[in-house]
Each structure stands twice: as C-alpha cells, then as structure tokens.
Design an enzyme around this catalytic site. Structure first.
Site, short mmCIF file in Angstrom:
data_model
loop_
_atom_site.label_atom_id
_atom_site.label_comp_id
_atom_site.label_asym_id
_atom_site.label_seq_id
_atom_site.Cartn_x
_atom_site.Cartn_y
_atom_site.Cartn_z
N GLU A 19 41.59 43.09 34.99
CA GLU A 19 41.71 42.75 33.57
C GLU A 19 42.29 43.92 32.80
O GLU A 19 41.90 45.07 33.00
CB GLU A 19 40.35 42.39 32.99
CG GLU A 19 40.43 42.08 31.48
CD GLU A 19 39.09 41.69 30.90
OE1 GLU A 19 38.65 40.56 31.19
OE2 GLU A 19 38.49 42.50 30.17
N THR A 50 43.49 40.30 27.89
CA THR A 50 42.58 39.87 26.83
C THR A 50 43.36 39.51 25.58
O THR A 50 44.56 39.80 25.45
CB THR A 50 41.55 40.96 26.51
OG1 THR A 50 42.22 42.12 26.01
CG2 THR A 50 40.75 41.32 27.76
N TYR A 149 27.56 34.32 32.34
CA TYR A 149 26.76 35.51 32.04
C TYR A 149 25.54 35.54 32.96
O TYR A 149 24.55 34.86 32.71
CB TYR A 149 26.34 35.49 30.57
CG TYR A 149 27.54 35.49 29.64
CD1 TYR A 149 28.07 36.68 29.17
CD2 TYR A 149 28.16 34.28 29.28
CE1 TYR A 149 29.19 36.68 28.35
CE2 TYR A 149 29.28 34.28 28.46
CZ TYR A 149 29.79 35.48 28.00
OH TYR A 149 30.90 35.49 27.19
#
Length: 294
Positions: A19, A50, A149
């Site tokens: 990322e 992002t 999560y």
C-alpha cells in the site's frame, strides 16, 4: 487483471501486495521514487493507492494511480473513501479512475479530512462502506475490495457486530477483504473463523505493518485499534527512542516472525502497509523468500 483473478490463480503461492499514498512534498516524492525502485524488485502482484478526500490530496491520488499503473506497469487497486461525498462526486471520481484504466477499487467509509476547512460533507453522502460498495457495483464493471478489522472497528458496538458488517459488505458486492494491521496473529485467525461462521466466503488477507518508530506505532495503534502485545511493549521499552535504527531492526524481526507464522498457516497472501518506506518491507520480504515461504 482483477484482484479476484490474481487471488484465484496463485497456484498455492501467497500473493504479495503493497500500500502507498501520495507523497505530500517534493522531497517525499523523490524518496518515493527510490522506495518504488527498491520494492519493485520484489515484483508485487498488485499495489494499492489510498484516497485523499480533500481537493489537492485527491488530485495527488489520481496522479499516483496513473504513475504506478500506466508508467510503471503495476496492477493498481485505487481506494475510494465515501465520507462526505454525494453521488455526483463519487461518479466523477470513479469515472476518472475508469479513464486511467483502473479495474480494481477498494471501498471504505473513511474519516473526514482533518485540518481542511473547505471540506463540506454532501447531504446525500453515503453513510457506510456497504452503501458505497453497492453504489459502485450497480454502476461500474470493476472488482471491489473492502476492509476488515480483526480486533473490531473502534466505532463498532462489538466484534460480533463488526463481523456482521463484513458479511454485509460481501453481500453488497465486496469480492475480498483486507484486514487492518494487527500484531497478534491469533486475533487474525479468530477473526477469519468468525467471519466464516457468519457466512463470509471471500478471501481474507492479513495486513502487515512493520514497526517504523516508537511514536508511529503508538499513534497508529490508537487510530486503528490495533493492540500492542506485551512482548512488543517490553522490547520497545528497552530500546531508546533516539536509537531509530534499533527500532527498525526490531520491527523487521517481529514482522518476519509474524509473516512466517501466517504463511505457515496458509494465508492467501500478505498485504504490507509500507508508509511509503522501503527498508523494512524489503527486508521482511527477502527474509521470507530466503526461507522459501514467499
């Protein structure tokens, strides 16, 4: 190639992905080029970029997607954060991605940009990531990924409720889940099992964040809800904050051991949150490849 195809065609080999975010200064942009030169040698299966919700940061995200996909030739997953954005804005952003040749979108709710006085949420903004996923899948022929999560989203009533939302994201069209970073692998294994028990069948990839500094790990853990295990707290407490190199080396060692265990437990792949830095991730990947694990 679309990410579901990449994940499906790995022939038992774990995928590798990184990322990145748009560099915010000229110096950061120069450092980023060096980062890409180094990490590019690892031949990642894909990279993610992002999304900046503000005007200038949003433009920077488009530029980075274009650079990585069309100039460096990587398969790119472009983030989009729905926070505060109405249908017209979302369509404009997604159309821009389509013009750049993007086939893979990562849909999150996101948080309102801090320090941007010009940011005004649209009254028709979509409230949840699941709504954004539905919006995208109804209008665009792209693959869509979503976040999970392992320790529960900070705003979730409970981990069980949060996993219900993972299932909803899948039902709305998410084709794979990438986990927020964590430092206790059992938390990830438990999360995956609970997702499977709830009917989540899409691939779930672990997110890996090497420790880059004392301050960064504390700040990011608070923001993202990732607990710092006692072993790590003790080890970091014994390293002076000014000894930055020792912290990085400890982070490399910890992340290597963490990834060894994940790979031995047959995860689909490893997704690294690089923070636009090369040294730690490059070292971890090389460690794993020397062992024939990646």
């Amino acid at each position: 190639m679309r990410i579901p195809q990449i994940l499906a065609n790995r022939n038992g080999k774990p995928t590798l992905s990184f990322e990145f975010f748009r560099p915010k200064t000229e110096k950061a942009a120069q450092n980023f080029e060096a980062t890409m030169d180094t990490l590019g040698e690892s031949n990642p299966d894909y990279v993610t970029v992002t999304f900046g919700a503000g005007g200038s940061s949003r433009e920077g995200s488009f530029e980075l997607v274009d650079k990585l996909k069309n100039k460096r030739g990587y398969e790119v997953v472009a983030y989009i954060a729905g926070v505060g954005l109405g249908p017209q804005d979302l369509t404009s952003i997604l159309d821009r991605y389509m013009d750049l040749g993007v086939e893979n979108i990562f849909a999150i709710r996101g948080d309102e940009p801090k320090g941007d006085a010009a940011f005004q949420p649209d009254p028709q903004a979509l409230p949840h990531a699941s709504d954004l996923i539905s919006f995208i899948k109804d209008r665009y022929d792209v693959s869509v990924g979503a976040a999970g999560y392992p320790e529960g989203h900070l705003e979730a009533e409970s981990l069980d409720t949060d996993i219900d939302y993972v299932k909803l994201k899948q039902d709305c069209g998410a084709q794979y889940i990438v986990a927020q970073f964590f430092y206790t692998n059992q938390d990830f294994y438990n999360f995956v099992q609970r997702c499977r028990d709830k009917g989540v069948s899409v691939p779930i990839l672990p997110g890996i964040m090497p420790i880059y500094s004392h301050g960064m790990i504390k700040a990011l853990s608070q923001v993202c809800g990732a607990a710092i295990p006692q072993e790590m707290q003790q080890a970091l407490s014994e390293i002076p904050e000014e000894d930055k190199e020792a912290v990085v080396e400890y982070g490399i060692d910890y992340a290597t051991r963490q990834c060894e265990d994940l790979l031995k437990n047959k995860v689909t792949g490893l997704h690294f949150y690089t923070m636009n830095r090369a040294k730690s991730v490059d070292a971890v990947v090389k460690n794993l490849r020397r062992q024939g694990l990646l």
